[in-house]
Design an enzyme around this catalytic site. Structure first.
Site, PDB file in Angstrom:
ATOM      1  N   SER A   1       1.157  -1.557  -0.030  1.00  0.00           N
ATOM      2  CA  SER A   1       0.180   0.094  -0.091  1.00  0.00           C
ATOM      3  C   SER A   1       0.989   1.552  -0.113  1.00  0.00           C
ATOM      4  O   SER A   1       1.611   1.615  -0.754  1.00  0.00           O
ATOM      5  CB  SER A   1      -0.992  -0.309   1.155  1.00  0.00           C
ATOM      6  OG  SER A   1      -1.902   0.864   1.194  1.00  0.00           O
TER       7      SER A   1
ATOM      8  N   ASP B   1      -3.134   6.033  -3.141  1.00  0.00           N
ATOM      9  CA  ASP B   1      -2.517   5.831  -2.262  1.00  0.00           C
ATOM     10  C   ASP B   1      -1.679   4.594  -3.409  1.00  0.00           C
ATOM     11  O   ASP B   1      -1.759   4.570  -4.450  1.00  0.00           O
ATOM     12  CB  ASP B   1      -2.635   5.308  -1.255  1.00  0.00           C
ATOM     13  CG  ASP B   1      -3.557   3.795  -0.837  1.00  0.00           C
ATOM     14  OD1 ASP B   1      -4.095   3.554  -1.911  1.00  0.00           O
ATOM     15  OD2 ASP B   1      -2.932   3.047   0.031  1.00  0.00           O
TER      16      ASP B   1
ATOM     17  N   ASP C   1      -1.657   1.555  -3.454  1.00  0.00           N
ATOM     18  CA  ASP C   1      -2.180   0.411  -3.597  1.00  0.00           C
ATOM     19  C   ASP C   1      -3.723   0.806  -4.469  1.00  0.00           C
ATOM     20  O   ASP C   1      -4.172  -0.203  -4.947  1.00  0.00           O
ATOM     21  CB  ASP C   1      -2.473  -0.917  -3.260  1.00  0.00           C
ATOM     22  CG  ASP C   1      -3.039  -0.792  -2.507  1.00  0.00           C
ATOM     23  OD1 ASP C   1      -3.707   0.678  -0.938  1.00  0.00           O
ATOM     24  OD2 ASP C   1      -3.763  -1.694  -0.992  1.00  0.00           O
TER      25      ASP C   1
ATOM     26  N   ASP D   1      -6.152   1.887  -3.082  1.00  0.00           N
ATOM     27  CA  ASP D   1      -7.195   1.203  -2.091  1.00  0.00           C
ATOM     28  C   ASP D   1      -7.855   2.744  -1.155  1.00  0.00           C
ATOM     29  O   ASP D   1      -8.996   2.725  -0.083  1.00  0.00           O
ATOM     30  CB  ASP D   1      -7.374   0.325  -1.497  1.00  0.00           C
ATOM     31  CG  ASP D   1      -6.619   0.478  -0.175  1.00  0.00           C
ATOM     32  OD1 ASP D   1      -5.964   1.379  -0.371  1.00  0.00           O
ATOM     33  OD2 ASP D   1      -6.274  -0.573   0.702  1.00  0.00           O
TER      34      ASP D   1
ATOM     35  N   GLU E   1     -12.677   5.999   6.895  1.00  0.00           N
ATOM     36  CA  GLU E   1     -11.874   5.987   7.979  1.00  0.00           C
ATOM     37  C   GLU E   1     -10.913   7.013   7.203  1.00  0.00           C
ATOM     38  O   GLU E   1     -10.866   7.830   6.087  1.00  0.00           O
ATOM     39  CB  GLU E   1     -10.473   5.193   7.789  1.00  0.00           C
ATOM     40  CG  GLU E   1     -10.307   3.629   7.919  1.00  0.00           C
ATOM     41  CD  GLU E   1      -9.392   2.938   8.336  1.00  0.00           C
ATOM     42  OE1 GLU E   1      -9.335   2.904   9.336  1.00  0.00           O
ATOM     43  OE2 GLU E   1      -8.848   2.265   7.552  1.00  0.00           O
ATOM     44  N   ALA E   2     -10.620   8.175   7.726  1.00  0.00           N
ATOM     45  CA  ALA E   2     -10.100   9.186   8.069  1.00  0.00           C
ATOM     46  C   ALA E   2      -9.475   9.508   7.037  1.00  0.00           C
ATOM     47  O   ALA E   2      -8.656  10.142   6.048  1.00  0.00           O
ATOM     48  CB  ALA E   2     -10.453  10.353   9.018  1.00  0.00           C
TER      49      ALA E   2
ATOM     50  N   ARG F   1      -3.591   4.374  20.391  1.00  0.00           N
ATOM     51  CA  ARG F   1      -3.123   3.081  20.523  1.00  0.00           C
ATOM     52  C   ARG F   1      -2.580   2.129  19.822  1.00  0.00           C
ATOM     53  O   ARG F   1      -1.103   3.674  19.327  1.00  0.00           O
ATOM     54  CB  ARG F   1      -4.398   3.360  18.957  1.00  0.00           C
ATOM     55  CG  ARG F   1      -4.473   3.713  18.372  1.00  0.00           C
ATOM     56  CD  ARG F   1      -5.657   2.950  17.185  1.00  0.00           C
ATOM     57  NE  ARG F   1      -5.755   2.608  16.383  1.00  0.00           N
ATOM     58  CZ  ARG F   1      -4.391   2.155  14.840  1.00  0.00           C
ATOM     59  NH1 ARG F   1      -3.853   3.195  14.882  1.00  0.00           N
ATOM     60  NH2 ARG F   1      -4.311   0.872  14.790  1.00  0.00           N
TER      61      ARG F   1
ATOM     62  N   SER G   1      -0.015   1.176  17.296  1.00  0.00           N
ATOM     63  CA  SER G   1      -0.460   0.916  15.965  1.00  0.00           C
ATOM     64  C   SER G   1      -0.490  -0.972  15.443  1.00  0.00           C
ATOM     65  O   SER G   1       0.395  -1.180  16.068  1.00  0.00           O
ATOM     66  CB  SER G   1       0.595   1.251  14.587  1.00  0.00           C
ATOM     67  OG  SER G   1       0.682   1.256  13.461  1.00  0.00           O
TER      68      SER G   1
HETATM   69  C1  16G Z   1      -4.051  -0.546   7.704  1.00  0.00           C
HETATM   70  C2  16G Z   1      -5.759  -0.419   7.444  1.00  0.00           C
HETATM   71  C3  16G Z   1      -6.199   0.597   7.614  1.00  0.00           C
HETATM   72  C4  16G Z   1      -6.123   1.234   9.177  1.00  0.00           C
HETATM   73  C5  16G Z   1      -4.105   1.085   9.025  1.00  0.00           C
HETATM   74  C6  16G Z   1      -3.939   1.402  10.356  1.00  0.00           C
HETATM   75  C7  16G Z   1      -6.906  -2.113   6.107  1.00  0.00           C
HETATM   76  C8  16G Z   1      -6.726  -2.731   4.417  1.00  0.00           C
HETATM   77  N1  16G Z   1      -6.061  -1.984   5.842  1.00  0.00           N
HETATM   78  O1  16G Z   1      -2.742  -0.387   6.022  1.00  0.00           O
HETATM   79  O2  16G Z   1      -7.797   0.687   7.507  1.00  0.00           O
HETATM   80  O3  16G Z   1      -6.224   2.386   9.248  1.00  0.00           O
HETATM   81  O4  16G Z   1      -3.759  -0.116   8.685  1.00  0.00           O
HETATM   82  O5  16G Z   1      -2.417   1.768  10.523  1.00  0.00           O
HETATM   83  O6  16G Z   1      -7.659  -2.730   6.808  1.00  0.00           O
HETATM   84  P1  16G Z   1      -2.321   1.614  12.039  1.00  0.00           P
HETATM   85  O7  16G Z   1      -2.493   0.858  12.655  1.00  0.00           O
HETATM   86  O8  16G Z   1      -0.707   1.233  11.553  1.00  0.00           O
HETATM   87  O9  16G Z   1      -2.520   3.168  12.323  1.00  0.00           O
HETATM   88 MG    MG Z   2      -3.990   0.986   0.455  1.00  0.00          MG
END
Ligand code: 16G
Ligand code: MG
Length: 533
Positions: free
Chosen positions: A62, A276, A278, A280, A372-373, A492, A494
């Site tokens: 991604s 982005d 890929d 999505d 998502e934002a 949170r 990651s």
């Molecule tokens: C991944 C998730 C995305 C999420 C991001 C958060 C999918 C397909 N993609 O890219 O939705 O916003 O992780 O990343 O579920 P983080 O946990 O590092 O903040």
């Molecule tokens: Mg992506």
């Protein structure tokens, strides 16, 4: 297993690094992934037999840098892999080569799989230089698992999701080919916007967009789409593969840095958007004519636009008792949630970060709009709702059904989202600046804190409350209180990086920055002081 030892020797495990199937599948440096790809190829054949349907594998990392890569498994309805299989993936990924055959045989036995049954797997990959080699490893795995691989070559992630659903509905959702995908979307777009839409200005809507392709797969695919759109939309594609993937460009860069990507002649009056790596995710932005500054329209603003359009269509079609909702995460800007509840008057639900949670919640409604934002999102429409809309046959319902055809319901899809947004703006005769005025985002800040072990931070209430380390939430509450009304912060771990994330919003950028900083300090203090598990 076919030619197992020979295929294994080509795809053996080199290191000892532990890796888990995270929020969006496996993701790591590409050089760490060869054996994972092979093993997941085998697993895909088992999964396909268990669900008795075609499943998908997408090779991509991604928005991550070019040297990373990753893999996502896609279930029969084009949705993310059943979460109960994630631990199976993680287990298979981390055992030694010597343990592999036994582990596979146990899984086959446990799931009652007959390896003579057919197993079809759709495979796609992004434009990363490592993706071709990793794709071959996946296909080796599929061969070892005696399945059939259908290699689609370079595709966006949402295209593979889409094609998996198409093949499993025997074409009811669409033709399971890349051209079939472009045809379905472009036919709906042309129906709604006119064959010569590119020449027709509708009030303040100008039918031209500049697409930042993140130097990834979205760029060539947007160009392919252009052939199908003909004269219905003017589209200029920049960052189309000549530069480095995701470097200073793309939706994640624009969202996180809150500025325009590189190599852009940034002008007032133009409408820009970033995909982005890929394709999505999508983020819109523009140069404001009043202040000459960069303004961004993220997933929240997109969700509001789409939901209000759907609400309007449902009302004028006189089928207003349909349960339409919006699903967000804790990252949604407070102003968007306020607008949805108080102005749009639609129910809004908050779920943990990760597409699978949003998608699942959206599917519980007749029509669920989720974003998502960060710009990942789509709309889901239940079968019964489609049937209900079909029963009321009038101009508006026909339009609504065509509008639904524009949507890739399997997952967030930058190409489909762009066509949806352009259609709505045209129908409203609105400029991007007018769309932006629906509400004003509260200034916010996202920061990363590196701690000894991010897993000491656990959360509840859709990540809005911190459960451990004990005392952290009380400290956050005390800090937030100091910043007054409209201030909010949460932390949170990651799911994709070794870090704890801090989000803060407040009434000014300075306040949002200080709030994030103060919370981050408490996180490092308390998380560091908790011993590693
Ligand atoms: C991944 C998730 C995305 C999420 C991001 C958060 C999918 C397909 N993609 O890219 O939705 O916003 O992780 O990343 O579920 P983080 O946990 O590092 O903040
Ligand atoms: Mg992506």
């Amino acid at each position: 297993m076919k030619d197992f030892n020979e295929l294994l020797s080509r795809n053996g495990r080199k290191g000892h690094k532990w890796i888990s199937y995270g929020t969006a599948g496996f993701r790591d440096k590409a050089i760490e992934l060869q054996h994972i790809m092979f093993r997941m190829g085998i697993l895909a054949t088992i999964r396909a037999r268990v669900v008795k349907a075609t499943i998908g594998v997408m090779i991509t990392a991604s928005h991550n840098p070019e040297e990373d890569n990753g893999l996502k498994l896609i279930d029969p309805k084009g949705e993310m892999l059943d979460p109960t299989w994630e631990s199976i993936c993680t287990h298979l990924a981390n055992i030694s080569d010597e343990e592999l055959l036994n582990a596979i045989n146990s899984l086959i036995k446990e799931k009652g799989v007959d390896m003579k049954d057919e197993a079809n797997v759709y495979v796609g990959r992004d434009t990363r230089s490592s993706s071709d080699r990793l794709c071959k490893a996946v296909i080796d795995g599929i061969v070892a698992g005696e399945g059939s691989a259908h290699d689609f070559g370079i595709t966006t992630t949402p295209q593979i999701h889409y094609m998996v659903l198409c093949v499993n509905t025997n074409g009811e959702y669409g033709e399971p080919t890349e051209n079939g995908y472009y045809r379905k979307l472009s036919e709906a777009f042309i129906k709604l916007n006119g064959q010569n839409g590119a020449q027709v200005v509708s009030n303040n809507y100008v039918p031209s967009v500049v697409v930042d392709g993140a130097n990834g797969v979205g760029a060539p695919k947007a160009k392919q789409l252009k052939q199908f759109l003909g004269n219905s939309l003017n589209m200029e594609v920049i960052n189309d593969g000549n530069g480095v993937l995701n470097e200073n460009c793309g939706a994640d860069f624009v969202k996180v840095q809150q500025r325009a990507p590189k190599d852009l002649h940034f002008e007032v009056g133009k409408r820009y958007l970033s995909f982005d790596g890929d394709a999505d995710r999508i983020i819109y932005f523009y140069k404001n004519s009043d202040d000459g500054l960069f303004h961004m329209l993220d997933g929240d603003k997109i969700a509001v636009l789409i939901a209000s359009h759907l609400k309007q269509l449902l009302t004028s079609a006189q089928i207003a008792d349909i349960d339409l909702c919006i699903v967000q995460t804790a990252y949604a800007n407070g102003s968007s949630t306020h607008y949805i509840e108080n102005t749009l008057k639609l129910p809004v639900h908050c779920v943990p970060t990760g597409v699978k949670y949003l998608h699942h919640r959206a599917q519980q409604a007749d029509i669920g709009v989720y974003f998502e934002a960060n710009g990942h999102g789509t709309v889901t429409v239940s079968h019964t709702t489609i049937d209900r809309i079909k029963q009321v046959s009038n101009d508006v319902t026909l339009k609504l059904l065509t509008f639904i055809d524009l949507i890739n319901q399997t997952v967030g899809d930058a190409i489909s989202d762009m066509l949806v947004i352009e259609t709505i703006l045209r129908s409203r005769g609105q400029s991007i600046q007018e769309w932006d005025q629906l509400y004003t985002d509260l200034p916010n800040r996202n920061i990363k804190v590196c701690v000894k072990d991010r897993n000491v931070v656990t959360t509840g209430d859709a990540e809005r409350k911190c459960l451990t380390p004990i005392g952290l939430q009380d400290r956050i509450d005390a800090i937030v209180n100091k910043f007054g009304v409209h201030s909010r912060a949460f932390v949170r771990p990651s799911g994709t990086e070794d870090a704890v994330r801090v989000y803060a919003e407040s009434t000014t950028q300075e306040k949002a920055d200080s709030l994030a900083k103060e919370v981050a300090e408490v996180v490092s203090e308390l998380a560091e002081s908790v011993p590693n598990k």
